[in-house]
Design a protein around this motif. Structure first.
Motif, PDB file in Angstrom:
ATOM      1  N   GLY A   5       9.896  13.128 -21.516  1.00  0.00           N
ATOM      2  CA  GLY A   5       9.748  11.316 -20.652  1.00  0.00           C
ATOM      3  C   GLY A   5      10.600  11.598 -19.716  1.00  0.00           C
ATOM      4  O   GLY A   5      11.815  11.574 -19.299  1.00  0.00           O
ATOM      5  N   CYS A   6       9.766  11.466 -18.549  1.00  0.00           N
ATOM      6  CA  CYS A   6      10.632  11.435 -16.816  1.00  0.00           C
ATOM      7  C   CYS A   6      10.888   9.589 -17.155  1.00  0.00           C
ATOM      8  O   CYS A   6      12.093   9.717 -16.335  1.00  0.00           O
ATOM      9  N   GLY A   7      10.178   8.636 -18.174  1.00  0.00           N
ATOM     10  CA  GLY A   7      10.867   7.539 -17.812  1.00  0.00           C
ATOM     11  C   GLY A   7       9.810   6.700 -16.610  1.00  0.00           C
ATOM     12  O   GLY A   7       9.891   5.548 -16.413  1.00  0.00           O
ATOM     13  N   HIS A   8       9.118   7.115 -15.297  1.00  0.00           N
ATOM     14  CA  HIS A   8       8.363   6.065 -14.791  1.00  0.00           C
ATOM     15  C   HIS A   8       6.898   6.465 -14.618  1.00  0.00           C
ATOM     16  O   HIS A   8       6.787   6.094 -13.670  1.00  0.00           O
ATOM     17  N   CYS A   9       6.665   7.365 -15.263  1.00  0.00           N
ATOM     18  CA  CYS A   9       5.331   7.730 -15.330  1.00  0.00           C
ATOM     19  C   CYS A   9       4.161   6.886 -16.338  1.00  0.00           C
ATOM     20  O   CYS A   9       5.095   6.038 -17.105  1.00  0.00           O
ATOM     21  N   ALA A  10       2.823   6.991 -16.102  1.00  0.00           N
ATOM     22  CA  ALA A  10       2.025   5.036 -16.391  1.00  0.00           C
ATOM     23  C   ALA A  10       2.626   6.034 -17.861  1.00  0.00           C
ATOM     24  O   ALA A  10       2.494   4.875 -18.637  1.00  0.00           O
ATOM     25  N   ALA A  11       2.656   6.845 -18.903  1.00  0.00           N
ATOM     26  CA  ALA A  11       2.082   7.160 -20.158  1.00  0.00           C
ATOM     27  C   ALA A  11       3.777   6.909 -20.284  1.00  0.00           C
ATOM     28  O   ALA A  11       3.593   5.733 -21.699  1.00  0.00           O
ATOM     29  N   CYS A  12       4.545   6.846 -19.993  1.00  0.00           N
ATOM     30  CA  CYS A  12       6.675   6.539 -20.314  1.00  0.00           C
ATOM     31  C   CYS A  12       5.907   4.910 -20.578  1.00  0.00           C
ATOM     32  O   CYS A  12       6.364   4.415 -21.397  1.00  0.00           O
ATOM     33  N   LEU A  13       6.189   4.788 -19.431  1.00  0.00           N
ATOM     34  CA  LEU A  13       5.559   3.178 -19.194  1.00  0.00           C
ATOM     35  C   LEU A  13       5.063   2.607 -19.778  1.00  0.00           C
ATOM     36  O   LEU A  13       5.522   0.920 -20.450  1.00  0.00           O
ATOM     37  N   ALA A  14       3.642   3.365 -20.651  1.00  0.00           N
ATOM     38  CA  ALA A  14       3.271   2.380 -21.291  1.00  0.00           C
ATOM     39  C   ALA A  14       3.785   2.828 -23.113  1.00  0.00           C
ATOM     40  O   ALA A  14       3.420   2.104 -23.914  1.00  0.00           O
ATOM     41  N   GLY A  15       4.900   3.691 -22.873  1.00  0.00           N
ATOM     42  CA  GLY A  15       5.660   3.513 -24.060  1.00  0.00           C
ATOM     43  C   GLY A  15       5.086   5.524 -24.825  1.00  0.00           C
ATOM     44  O   GLY A  15       5.114   4.708 -26.052  1.00  0.00           O
ATOM     45  N   PHE A  16       4.531   6.138 -24.112  1.00  0.00           N
ATOM     46  CA  PHE A  16       4.338   6.829 -24.978  1.00  0.00           C
ATOM     47  C   PHE A  16       4.946   8.130 -24.067  1.00  0.00           C
ATOM     48  O   PHE A  16       3.882   9.100 -23.463  1.00  0.00           O
ATOM     49  N   ASP A  17       6.086   8.430 -24.277  1.00  0.00           N
ATOM     50  CA  ASP A  17       6.981   9.861 -23.502  1.00  0.00           C
ATOM     51  C   ASP A  17       5.908  11.159 -24.063  1.00  0.00           C
ATOM     52  O   ASP A  17       6.405  11.793 -23.050  1.00  0.00           O
ATOM     53  N   GLY A  18       5.405  10.808 -25.032  1.00  0.00           N
ATOM     54  CA  GLY A  18       5.458  12.027 -25.983  1.00  0.00           C
ATOM     55  C   GLY A  18       3.770  12.698 -24.729  1.00  0.00           C
ATOM     56  O   GLY A  18       4.059  14.484 -24.728  1.00  0.00           O
ATOM     57  N   ASP A  19       3.411  11.734 -24.140  1.00  0.00           N
ATOM     58  CA  ASP A  19       2.322  12.294 -23.387  1.00  0.00           C
ATOM     59  C   ASP A  19       2.813  11.639 -21.871  1.00  0.00           C
ATOM     60  O   ASP A  19       2.011  11.888 -20.285  1.00  0.00           O
ATOM     61  N   CYS A  20       3.768  11.963 -21.211  1.00  0.00           N
ATOM     62  CA  CYS A  20       4.574  12.011 -20.005  1.00  0.00           C
ATOM     63  C   CYS A  20       3.867  12.781 -18.942  1.00  0.00           C
ATOM     64  O   CYS A  20       3.581  14.188 -19.429  1.00  0.00           O
ATOM     65  N   THR A  21       3.695  12.830 -17.945  1.00  0.00           N
ATOM     66  CA  THR A  21       2.128  12.856 -17.288  1.00  0.00           C
ATOM     67  C   THR A  21       3.956  14.398 -16.125  1.00  0.00           C
ATOM     68  O   THR A  21       3.008  15.181 -15.318  1.00  0.00           O
ATOM     69  N   ASN A  22       5.153  13.872 -16.647  1.00  0.00           N
ATOM     70  CA  ASN A  22       5.445  15.207 -16.003  1.00  0.00           C
ATOM     71  C   ASN A  22       6.812  16.073 -16.465  1.00  0.00           C
ATOM     72  O   ASN A  22       7.641  16.707 -15.853  1.00  0.00           O
ATOM     73  N   GLN A  23       6.002  15.715 -17.358  1.00  0.00           N
ATOM     74  CA  GLN A  23       7.274  16.879 -18.451  1.00  0.00           C
ATOM     75  C   GLN A  23       6.767  18.568 -17.580  1.00  0.00           C
ATOM     76  O   GLN A  23       6.156  18.659 -17.171  1.00  0.00           O
ATOM     77  N   GLU A  24       7.886  19.119 -17.961  1.00  0.00           N
ATOM     78  CA  GLU A  24       7.665  20.686 -17.539  1.00  0.00           C
ATOM     79  C   GLU A  24       7.698  21.786 -18.497  1.00  0.00           C
ATOM     80  O   GLU A  24       8.219  21.724 -19.585  1.00  0.00           O
ATOM     81  N   GLY A  25       7.367  22.721 -18.372  1.00  0.00           N
ATOM     82  CA  GLY A  25       7.333  23.613 -19.406  1.00  0.00           C
ATOM     83  C   GLY A  25       8.094  24.430 -19.489  1.00  0.00           C
ATOM     84  O   GLY A  25       8.958  24.453 -18.241  1.00  0.00           O
ATOM     85  N   GLY A  26       8.357  25.287 -20.572  1.00  0.00           N
ATOM     86  CA  GLY A  26       9.597  26.126 -20.845  1.00  0.00           C
ATOM     87  C   GLY A  26      10.189  24.717 -21.342  1.00  0.00           C
ATOM     88  O   GLY A  26      12.021  25.995 -21.589  1.00  0.00           O
ATOM     89  N   GLY A  27      10.006  24.238 -21.593  1.00  0.00           N
ATOM     90  CA  GLY A  27      11.894  23.092 -22.087  1.00  0.00           C
ATOM     91  C   GLY A  27      11.496  22.531 -23.264  1.00  0.00           C
ATOM     92  O   GLY A  27      12.758  22.525 -23.826  1.00  0.00           O
ATOM     93  N   ASN A  28      10.712  22.876 -23.986  1.00  0.00           N
ATOM     94  CA  ASN A  28      10.720  22.893 -24.755  1.00  0.00           C
ATOM     95  C   ASN A  28      10.420  24.226 -25.533  1.00  0.00           C
ATOM     96  O   ASN A  28       9.908  24.576 -26.809  1.00  0.00           O
ATOM     97  N   GLY A  29      12.060  24.421 -26.395  1.00  0.00           N
ATOM     98  CA  GLY A  29      12.390  26.029 -27.218  1.00  0.00           C
ATOM     99  C   GLY A  29      14.041  25.995 -27.010  1.00  0.00           C
ATOM    100  O   GLY A  29      14.414  25.749 -25.523  1.00  0.00           O
TER     101      GLY A  29
END
Lengths: 346, 346
Positions: free
Chosen positions: A88-112
């Motif tokens: 989570g970026c902590g500052h998009c609407a999803a993160c601010l709403a408490g749903f950082d699993g849906d962060c709209t600024n997540q970057e591909g390739g970071g999970n693995g």
């Protein structure tokens, strides 16, 4: 550095991979202390989903920050951290709403690549969760508890939060894997009075009871529904945690829900199409999705672990060194371990 | 007694029917003061759903109690009451959970005949809602407000409650029928800050704004979604009230929902099967169902009406005597009236 690498279904090896470096100013490089194998890793391990041969794997870890990009100010080199599978970026609407699993600024390739000696973590500034002190300050048991906060405990808790568990509630937990067991902990943490764990394996039943389950239902399908109805005076549950995702499990979750109950789903749904009129007829709610790991850890879970309120690390029933990665996967695949712990460094 | 009677699609008449009597000790017989036509009555009026020729119709009314069965102690002859379309017993698990629309003790045959001079109401003890004083104590406007509490206002409010509208929320209301307009009132009552009403009819847009809508979106489909996104800084809504039930409306409701938002459905779903993975991906919740009329009236709505906080009676844009029943249905069918009021007695 050493890293767990997927070769083909059923075959994991340790390979020598380049040590990651800071690529963006929002990155951190983490030295991994503990990692683990997730039930969802078994999908590609079993060949049920596709994964590229030679890819690095894993998405759960705790570790010590080696270096950070210039935009990372909340965390610094030397910090001991939970490394969530979310970024989570902590500052998009999803993160601010408490749903950082849906962060709209997540970057591909970071999970693995969490099952390895080092990891590049994206959106490190807000996404990483600082643990007080250093790894050496904690017992093995406490390190295990902390490790669960990177995914499994946060996901089980997310099921309970999504199901809107309230003090005094009767809760049914579908699934006795590590996530379901952590769902039992989550339901209890939110004040559930009666927690009915659907489990047919003795070792998992025992752990469910230890975590706060009040009743065990070993049956499946119609028999399971009848048993839950008998246990709830025919009222059904106030909240249902769906931690499996199969069509049968979802159907049972609906059938045991009382009028106005909410089903909290974290099991990745196996089937997209669902008859939602059965929900409408009884005002049953359906919530859930990808866990908000950083949000839940910072709001409640890290504190609950550090205070000894919860002991989710007990889901690690087998322990392996990184070199024994094949055995760690086999133990999960063959249900010998509820969850396999990987010791990477100290 | 006179009663509105369905003959065939497009044809309503007034017939002479036997005056109802107490059949069970939990019944009440009500003398109807005001009734009205519901959007859902148009289904069989238009021949879209089946209804037996010669059957009595209507499920919304206010009236004065004529007589009660011996088990009815909360209400007595002479009481002025809201006559909900629901018939909650008040003591089953569903009623106790606050979902009397799902009461497990509801009796068949009790729902119909409200558009007539007298009505037998089942589960009268808890289901009926007492209004202070007598009909003559109230203005026509206030009688209209009170009448909406038998269904339409309670249903609009149920959408808002199901969507978990919180103070400060941005809310989208799908549907500009009487229920959608009452949904706007419900959202405002729960503290919504921005209320986006999806409406393409000028008279309904005007009423939506009067009821508390802050924005109007006249577009449909993708264009509607784009407009809502522009109005919400691309975040989507915190809550969506789905007061239509068509596949397109449900799809738009999902598309305008932000991460973690809840969709409150009261529009009877046209299509049972729904792709729920789109919900999972954004942690969007789906709640709602048959309204809890008695619960909402007693908890909040009757008080809000009596205090003049809300004026839902404005949805009645045309007024008819019972004898003009055909005209009352035609006005709704042809969208000349938002909702047709029936004056039965004083």
């Amino acid at each position: 550095m050493k890293a767990a690498t997927f070769i083909e279904p059923g075959k994991m090896v340790i390979t020598e991979a380049p040590k990651p470096t800071i690529e963006k100013k929002t990155d951190a490089v983490i030295r991994i202390i503990r990692a683990c194998v997730c039930g969802s890793d078994l999908w590609w391990y079993r060949g049920l989903s596709k994964r590229e041969s030679g890819s690095l794997v894993g998405h759960e870890a705790i570790g010590v920050v080696e270096s950070v990009g210039e935009a990372v100010t909340d965390i610094k080199a030397g910090d001991f951290v939970i490394v969530p599978f979310t970024h989570g970026c902590g500052h998009c609407a999803a993160c601010l709403a408490g749903f950082d699993g849906d962060c709209t600024n997540q970057e591909g390739g970071g999970n693995g690549g969490y099952q390895g000696e080092f990891l590049r973590y994206t959106n490190a500034n807000w996404g990483l969760v600082k643990i007080p002190g250093q790894p050496a300050d904690y017992s093995d048991e406490m390190l295990n508890n902390l490790l669960t906060l990177s995914d499994v405990m946060a996901t089980g808790y997310h099921a309970a939060v999504s199901a809107e568990v309230k003090p005094g509630d009767t809760v049914v937990v579908m699934g006795d894997g590590a996530v379901g067991l952590c769902g039992v902990i989550g339901a209890k943490l939110l004040g559930a009075e009666q927690i009915i764990a659907m489990s047919r394996h003795e070792d998992r039943q025992k752990l469910a009871l230890e975590f706060g389950a009040t009743d065990i239902v070993a049956e499946r399908g119609d028999e399971a529904v009848a048993k839950v109805m008998a246990l709830t005076d025919n009222a059904g549950a106030n909240a249902v945690l769906e931690c499996v995702g199969t069509e049968q499990s979802v159907a049972t979750a609906v059938a045991v829900a009382g009028a106005g109950a909410v089903i909290g789903r974290v099991g990745i749904p196996q089937k997209a199409e669902m008859n939602t009129n059965v929900l409408f007829r009884k005002n049953i709610g359906l919530r859930g999705g990808i866990a908000a790991v950083t949000t839940h850890d910072k709001a409640r879970l890290l504190d609950a672990v550090l205070k000894g309120e919860i002991n989710p690390g007990k889901v690690f029933t087998q322990r392996f060194n990184l070199d024994d990665i094949q055995a760690a996967y086999e133990a999960m695949d063959q249900r010998q371990a509820i969850k396999s712990l990987l010791v990477i460094s100290d």
